[in-house]
Design a protein around this motif. Sequence first.
Motif, PDB file in Angstrom:
ATOM      1  N   LYS A  30      36.313  50.601  54.116  1.00  0.00           N
ATOM      2  CA  LYS A  30      37.076  49.372  53.872  1.00  0.00           C
ATOM      3  C   LYS A  30      36.134  48.183  53.691  1.00  0.00           C
ATOM      4  O   LYS A  30      36.329  47.367  52.783  1.00  0.00           O
ATOM      5  CB  LYS A  30      38.052  49.097  55.011  1.00  0.00           C
ATOM      6  CG  LYS A  30      39.238  50.030  55.028  1.00  0.00           C
ATOM      7  CD  LYS A  30      40.147  49.746  56.212  1.00  0.00           C
ATOM      8  CE  LYS A  30      41.298  50.722  56.271  1.00  0.00           C
ATOM      9  NZ  LYS A  30      42.183  50.446  57.420  1.00  0.00           N
ATOM     10  N   LEU A  33      34.556  48.394  50.254  1.00  0.00           N
ATOM     11  CA  LEU A  33      35.497  48.043  49.191  1.00  0.00           C
ATOM     12  C   LEU A  33      35.781  46.542  49.163  1.00  0.00           C
ATOM     13  O   LEU A  33      35.886  45.952  48.084  1.00  0.00           O
ATOM     14  CB  LEU A  33      36.793  48.834  49.351  1.00  0.00           C
ATOM     15  CG  LEU A  33      36.664  50.340  49.139  1.00  0.00           C
ATOM     16  CD1 LEU A  33      37.968  51.042  49.468  1.00  0.00           C
ATOM     17  CD2 LEU A  33      36.217  50.652  47.721  1.00  0.00           C
ATOM     18  N   LYS A  34      35.864  45.932  50.321  1.00  0.00           N
ATOM     19  CA  LYS A  34      36.114  44.484  50.381  1.00  0.00           C
ATOM     20  C   LYS A  34      34.933  43.693  49.829  1.00  0.00           C
ATOM     21  O   LYS A  34      35.090  42.554  49.421  1.00  0.00           O
ATOM     22  CB  LYS A  34      36.404  44.054  51.825  1.00  0.00           C
ATOM     23  CG  LYS A  34      37.750  44.511  52.320  1.00  0.00           C
ATOM     24  CD  LYS A  34      37.950  44.097  53.768  1.00  0.00           C
ATOM     25  CE  LYS A  34      39.239  44.597  54.340  1.00  0.00           C
ATOM     26  NZ  LYS A  34      39.433  44.170  55.740  1.00  0.00           N
ATOM     27  N   LYS A  43      36.823  42.713  41.698  1.00  0.00           N
ATOM     28  CA  LYS A  43      37.941  42.834  42.633  1.00  0.00           C
ATOM     29  C   LYS A  43      39.241  42.397  41.970  1.00  0.00           C
ATOM     30  O   LYS A  43      40.270  43.050  42.117  1.00  0.00           O
ATOM     31  CB  LYS A  43      37.692  41.987  43.888  1.00  0.00           C
ATOM     32  CG  LYS A  43      36.665  42.580  44.827  1.00  0.00           C
ATOM     33  CD  LYS A  43      36.421  41.708  46.047  1.00  0.00           C
ATOM     34  CE  LYS A  43      37.491  41.902  47.081  1.00  0.00           C
ATOM     35  NZ  LYS A  43      37.179  41.216  48.356  1.00  0.00           N
ATOM     36  N   LEU A  47      42.562  44.700  41.231  1.00  0.00           N
ATOM     37  CA  LEU A  47      43.876  44.263  41.710  1.00  0.00           C
ATOM     38  C   LEU A  47      44.862  44.194  40.549  1.00  0.00           C
ATOM     39  O   LEU A  47      45.995  44.687  40.654  1.00  0.00           O
ATOM     40  CB  LEU A  47      43.757  42.903  42.391  1.00  0.00           C
ATOM     41  CG  LEU A  47      45.069  42.294  42.883  1.00  0.00           C
ATOM     42  CD1 LEU A  47      45.641  43.094  44.035  1.00  0.00           C
ATOM     43  CD2 LEU A  47      44.852  40.847  43.301  1.00  0.00           C
ATOM     44  N   LEU A 110      41.758  51.900  48.957  1.00  0.00           N
ATOM     45  CA  LEU A 110      41.857  50.624  48.247  1.00  0.00           C
ATOM     46  C   LEU A 110      43.318  50.260  47.984  1.00  0.00           C
ATOM     47  O   LEU A 110      43.711  49.097  48.129  1.00  0.00           O
ATOM     48  CB  LEU A 110      41.066  50.648  46.940  1.00  0.00           C
ATOM     49  CG  LEU A 110      41.020  49.328  46.181  1.00  0.00           C
ATOM     50  CD1 LEU A 110      40.554  48.186  47.063  1.00  0.00           C
ATOM     51  CD2 LEU A 110      40.146  49.447  44.963  1.00  0.00           C
ATOM     52  N   LEU A 113      44.581  48.751  51.109  1.00  0.00           N
ATOM     53  CA  LEU A 113      44.095  47.378  51.274  1.00  0.00           C
ATOM     54  C   LEU A 113      44.881  46.410  50.395  1.00  0.00           C
ATOM     55  O   LEU A 113      45.253  45.320  50.835  1.00  0.00           O
ATOM     56  CB  LEU A 113      42.600  47.280  50.934  1.00  0.00           C
ATOM     57  CG  LEU A 113      41.637  47.919  51.925  1.00  0.00           C
ATOM     58  CD1 LEU A 113      40.215  47.900  51.363  1.00  0.00           C
ATOM     59  CD2 LEU A 113      41.697  47.217  53.268  1.00  0.00           C
ATOM     60  N   ILE A 114      45.145  46.818  49.163  1.00  0.00           N
ATOM     61  CA  ILE A 114      45.901  45.965  48.241  1.00  0.00           C
ATOM     62  C   ILE A 114      47.329  45.771  48.747  1.00  0.00           C
ATOM     63  O   ILE A 114      47.829  44.651  48.796  1.00  0.00           O
ATOM     64  CB  ILE A 114      45.882  46.551  46.814  1.00  0.00           C
ATOM     65  CG1 ILE A 114      44.479  46.439  46.211  1.00  0.00           C
ATOM     66  CG2 ILE A 114      46.909  45.845  45.920  1.00  0.00           C
ATOM     67  CD1 ILE A 114      44.285  47.189  44.899  1.00  0.00           C
ATOM     68  N   GLU A 118      44.901  42.810  52.020  1.00  0.00           N
ATOM     69  CA  GLU A 118      43.618  42.708  52.707  1.00  0.00           C
ATOM     70  C   GLU A 118      42.434  42.810  51.744  1.00  0.00           C
ATOM     71  O   GLU A 118      41.291  42.719  52.180  1.00  0.00           O
ATOM     72  CB  GLU A 118      43.496  43.817  53.758  1.00  0.00           C
ATOM     73  CG  GLU A 118      44.513  43.723  54.872  1.00  0.00           C
ATOM     74  CD  GLU A 118      44.457  44.912  55.813  1.00  0.00           C
ATOM     75  OE1 GLU A 118      43.547  45.762  55.678  1.00  0.00           O
ATOM     76  OE2 GLU A 118      45.335  45.010  56.681  1.00  0.00           O
ATOM     77  N   TYR A 119      42.685  42.993  50.462  1.00  0.00           N
ATOM     78  CA  TYR A 119      41.596  43.212  49.499  1.00  0.00           C
ATOM     79  C   TYR A 119      41.039  41.894  48.976  1.00  0.00           C
ATOM     80  O   TYR A 119      39.852  41.635  49.076  1.00  0.00           O
ATOM     81  CB  TYR A 119      42.096  44.094  48.351  1.00  0.00           C
ATOM     82  CG  TYR A 119      41.025  44.491  47.366  1.00  0.00           C
ATOM     83  CD1 TYR A 119      39.821  45.042  47.788  1.00  0.00           C
ATOM     84  CD2 TYR A 119      41.217  44.340  46.000  1.00  0.00           C
ATOM     85  CE1 TYR A 119      38.846  45.425  46.884  1.00  0.00           C
ATOM     86  CE2 TYR A 119      40.252  44.724  45.093  1.00  0.00           C
ATOM     87  CZ  TYR A 119      39.062  45.272  45.535  1.00  0.00           C
ATOM     88  OH  TYR A 119      38.101  45.641  44.627  1.00  0.00           O
TER      89      TYR A 119
END
Length: 140
Positions: A30, A33-34, A43, A47, A110, A113-114, A118-119
């Motif tokens: 995580k 990826l962030k 990013k 998204l 991911l 997270l999206i 949180e991304y």
Amino acid sequence: MKQTQAFIQLSFFSIEETAPVVDERAEYLKAELKRGTGFEDGKFRMLKYYNENEPSVKEFAEKLKKEYGIGGHSGNGDVRFADHDAKGIAIELKSGEELKYSWNEIAKVLAELIENDEYIVQKDIDERIRHAKYIIKYCD
């Protein structure tokens, strides 16, 4: 109308003993990826792709694999290096342990997270605005 009473069960166990277990392997992924794809606006591109296409895990994995390409970077904290290639992402820790993630696994994390917002964080948005203002001011 009959009213019911709620009862609370007390525990003799401490809160520390019932705290959730953190999956460190997932947390390293995580964090990676962030950090982003390594390319400008990566990013935001990921998204947008996810939101506009609602891809399957396999489709999202392919998109991520193409976006990341072959490369890597040195790490911070416990991470010595993070590398990515056709197989996925490998994170080498300073302890010598190597964590390997497939693109399908990466796509699932991911997407989570999206979905949980949180991304993309405020810092990402602020940086994008700062960059746009710079372009307007100096590259007109």
